[in-house]
Design an enzyme around this catalytic site. Sequence first.
Site, PDB file in Angstrom:
ATOM      1  N   GLU A 298      -4.175   0.427  -4.754  1.00  0.00           N
ATOM      2  CA  GLU A 298      -5.026  -0.756  -4.944  1.00  0.00           C
ATOM      3  C   GLU A 298      -5.557  -1.167  -3.586  1.00  0.00           C
ATOM      4  O   GLU A 298      -4.805  -1.271  -2.621  1.00  0.00           O
ATOM      5  CB  GLU A 298      -4.247  -1.953  -5.505  1.00  0.00           C
ATOM      6  CG  GLU A 298      -3.805  -1.813  -6.922  1.00  0.00           C
ATOM      7  CD  GLU A 298      -3.120  -3.086  -7.454  1.00  0.00           C
ATOM      8  OE1 GLU A 298      -3.435  -4.194  -6.962  1.00  0.00           O
ATOM      9  OE2 GLU A 298      -2.271  -2.953  -8.340  1.00  0.00           O
TER      10      GLU A 298
ATOM     11  N   GLU B 154       4.225  -3.418  -8.234  1.00  0.00           N
ATOM     12  CA  GLU B 154       4.489  -4.495  -7.261  1.00  0.00           C
ATOM     13  C   GLU B 154       5.782  -5.251  -7.527  1.00  0.00           C
ATOM     14  O   GLU B 154       5.783  -6.479  -7.689  1.00  0.00           O
ATOM     15  CB  GLU B 154       3.311  -5.466  -7.237  1.00  0.00           C
ATOM     16  CG  GLU B 154       2.055  -4.834  -6.672  1.00  0.00           C
ATOM     17  CD  GLU B 154       0.933  -5.840  -6.457  1.00  0.00           C
ATOM     18  OE1 GLU B 154       0.946  -6.902  -7.101  1.00  0.00           O
ATOM     19  OE2 GLU B 154       0.037  -5.565  -5.648  1.00  0.00           O
TER      20      GLU B 154
HETATM   21  C1  BGP Z   1      -2.343  -7.022  -7.221  1.00  0.00           C
HETATM   22  C2  BGP Z   1      -2.075  -6.707  -8.664  1.00  0.00           C
HETATM   23  C3  BGP Z   1      -3.278  -6.513  -9.465  1.00  0.00           C
HETATM   24  C4  BGP Z   1      -4.503  -7.271  -9.017  1.00  0.00           C
HETATM   25  C5  BGP Z   1      -4.619  -7.486  -7.540  1.00  0.00           C
HETATM   26  C6  BGP Z   1      -5.671  -8.485  -7.092  1.00  0.00           C
HETATM   27  O1  BGP Z   1      -1.301  -7.689  -6.655  1.00  0.00           O
HETATM   28  O2  BGP Z   1      -1.279  -5.553  -8.842  1.00  0.00           O
HETATM   29  O3  BGP Z   1      -2.895  -6.664 -10.792  1.00  0.00           O
HETATM   30  O4  BGP Z   1      -4.741  -8.377  -9.769  1.00  0.00           O
HETATM   31  O5  BGP Z   1      -3.416  -7.849  -6.985  1.00  0.00           O
HETATM   32  O6  BGP Z   1      -5.208  -9.785  -7.184  1.00  0.00           O
HETATM   33  P1  BGP Z   1      -6.039 -10.928  -7.863  1.00  0.00           P
HETATM   34  O7  BGP Z   1      -6.337 -10.455  -9.235  1.00  0.00           O
HETATM   35  O8  BGP Z   1      -5.160 -12.120  -7.846  1.00  0.00           O
HETATM   36  O9  BGP Z   1      -7.253 -11.079  -7.039  1.00  0.00           O
END
Ligand code: BGP
Length: 489
Positions: free
Chosen positions: A386, A201
């Site tokens: 993801e 990201e």
């Molecule tokens: C993405 C990241 C992850 C993960 C996900 C969910 O942006 O790559 O590392 O954490 O988001 O976000 P959060 O953990 O804030 O719910």
Amino acid sequence: MRTGFRKGFLWGGATAATQYEGGYNEGGRGLATNDFVTEGSHTNPRRISCRFPDGKQVLLDREEAMPEEAVGCIMDGIYYPSHKATDFYHHFKEDIRLFAEMGFKCYRMSISWPRIFPKGGIEGEEANEEGLQFYEEVFQECRKYGIEPLVTIFHFENPAYLADHYNGWYSRYTMECYLRYCRVIFQRYKGLVKYWIPINEINVLRGYARLGCRQTDATTRYQAMHHLFLANALATKMCHEMIPDAKIGCMLALSGLYPATCKPEDVMGALEFRRRALFFSDVMMRGYYPSYTESMLAKLGAVVKKEDGDDEIIAASTSDFLAFSYYRTTVYRDGLPQKTDTGGQMGEKNPFLPHSDWGWPIDPIGLRYVLNELYDRYQKPLWVVENGLGAADALEEDGSIQDDYRVDFFRKHILEMKKAVVEDGVDLLGYTAWGCIDLVSSGTGEMKKRYGFIYVDMDDKGNGTLERKKKKSFDWYKKVIHSNGEDLD
Ligand code: BGP
């Protein structure tokens, strides 16, 4: 016309070391910038602790610049979720066995850079054999079950030494260290790992914790991005040379974006806002800075210095695929401040969509929209690496977790993803559900915001037995994988 997902579609799950691995002071690991990031919650943002030369310790906002002379530090009496996380370090065999039981074809994970090079890979520094050995065992364990590892090389975690001594990615030196780190892991794991992602990201990286940079202004950020583009291109080249059958792709937070109305200012503004995310894939997928770069950087007030030959480096090695995270869509209205968080771009509330417990809109059609948007733009394979629902799961009296809402979320998203493949002809390599086992939220630092098919007994303060339990969604996802996405009931 296709009738379903391709044979060999890479179904699985995704995690990141800083949210899952733990063992922060074991096995010779060095400190990472994220080790200084405190717990937090939806209403109480996570902070960074730092220390001045006179010993004074202070908590900073994550968006705040690191004061001159201060360095990241660990303060007594504060809970830092990355230190233990959900302890993959000591549970990897058990966890990978559970992934295999679900039928995973692929497991996306990240290597903790300071576990391989405690100081980041500065000249003369030797790689940490214990760290290398740890991941070798992890990959062997995956292979034992026929699970293909997809490895993120840099996921929100900078060696603290590079941040404190070299200002992280603002300096080209960090890029050189990163490439030494890449060389070591490509060499060591070339027989075990075929799929790589150099940077997680890139479009939401900023500040000390995620980028290792002390300043937060636009020039620092975009200069760091230039070094990341170079690092991405050089790592891609190195990977292709060292592991000829490997595929290496860029990765962005690409949740979708809609204009709030058909008012031309909303539509034009949305286009410009979207470019702030697609700028990154434009560079890494096409191999050159897009035509709108100059005006975008001018608006942001950023000045980027390139050296002779940089453009050629970026042009020479583009990404094999575009991986992205998709959580939600957002709405752009003219004049709105342009912001991002871990889920991607953030804007106005969408009145047509339901929202998660953490206020993220749930938009399965948006996933089909984004898949089409990206495939139309680049015509290269995509990978949803993801996607998932952060929810406050409840343990029933009988110990079960009835997460029907999660099944519903995945069912609808996978259905739309299938339409993108079958009806729209998008070339899709795989799907790895985020946080396939419960881990710490990156945005809020909570455990309560759970994504997993597997429950981990741990609370926001790190209390709990760490016992793993299958949620109701576990068997459902198993069925989905087994039927290659056909049986979604
Ligand atoms: C993405 C990241 C992850 C993960 C996900 C969910 O942006 O790559 O590392 O954490 O988001 O976000 P959060 O953990 O804030 O719910």
